[in-house]
Write a protein that holds these residues in place. Sequence first.
Motif, PDB file in Angstrom:
ATOM      1  N   SER A   1       0.989  -1.181   0.057  1.00 44.44           N
ATOM      2  CA  SER A   1      -0.164  -0.037  -0.029  1.00 44.44           C
ATOM      3  C   SER A   1       0.761   1.236   0.080  1.00 44.44           C
ATOM      4  O   SER A   1       2.273   0.923   0.151  1.00 44.44           O
ATOM      5  CB  SER A   1      -0.831  -0.069   1.185  1.00 44.44           C
ATOM      6  OG  SER A   1      -0.161   0.082   2.418  1.00 44.44           O
TER       7      SER A   1
ATOM      8  N   ARG B   1      -4.839  -0.036  -0.737  1.00 44.46           N
ATOM      9  CA  ARG B   1      -4.884   0.125   0.704  1.00 44.46           C
ATOM     10  C   ARG B   1      -6.203  -0.219   1.115  1.00 44.46           C
ATOM     11  O   ARG B   1      -6.353  -0.686   2.313  1.00 44.46           O
ATOM     12  CB  ARG B   1      -4.170   1.576   0.705  1.00 44.46           C
ATOM     13  CG  ARG B   1      -4.493   2.388   1.976  1.00 44.46           C
ATOM     14  CD  ARG B   1      -3.320   1.464   2.759  1.00 44.46           C
ATOM     15  NE  ARG B   1      -3.373   2.196   4.178  1.00 44.46           N
ATOM     16  CZ  ARG B   1      -2.698   1.914   5.006  1.00 44.46           C
ATOM     17  NH1 ARG B   1      -1.640   1.074   4.929  1.00 44.46           N
ATOM     18  NH2 ARG B   1      -2.638   2.271   6.237  1.00 44.46           N
ATOM     19  N   VAL B   2      -7.387   0.293   0.459  1.00 47.37           N
ATOM     20  CA  VAL B   2      -8.646  -0.067   0.925  1.00 47.37           C
ATOM     21  C   VAL B   2      -9.027  -1.295   0.964  1.00 47.37           C
ATOM     22  O   VAL B   2      -9.632  -1.952   1.982  1.00 47.37           O
ATOM     23  CB  VAL B   2      -9.771   0.791   0.113  1.00 47.37           C
ATOM     24  CG1 VAL B   2     -11.118   0.700   0.599  1.00 47.37           C
ATOM     25  CG2 VAL B   2      -9.299   2.502   0.671  1.00 47.37           C
TER      26      VAL B   2
END
Length: 142
Positions: free
Chosen positions: A36, A105-106
Amino acid sequence: MTTRSIRDPASYTASEKKETLRGLHRQARRLDKKWSLSCKPDEYFLLNMIPILGDSMSTILAIKYLREIHRSFALPPEIENKFVKNVVIHAGGSIVPLVGWLFRRVFGVNMRNYRILEKYVMSVDSNSRESIEADSVTGLIN
């Protein structure tokens, strides 16, 4: 060639399940964190800056993580299909240069697959097999 596990989650004791899951959790968290967007510049950050290379590397590592899961547990096809679907979504979503960084990242494909694995493995009762075997032995004695 990958060696598939022939051990059904029901054949593990509760402590074996937790120990195996703990190692897989640590690995998933580390993989998702490395790929990320981070504040400190390291080799993973630099690879993320190269559009196709960073995306393909994170997808390859997600597939390697699935192979590690397959070495640990024998799983039904429905669970494996969920894993593959998540990796495909990850690969498709992370290929867009700037949005892909945020998406990785999410979405966190490895932690997402770990949560599916944990939910399934912990729902399989390891005592059910022992009680069935004990009942069949008792039936033979009587």
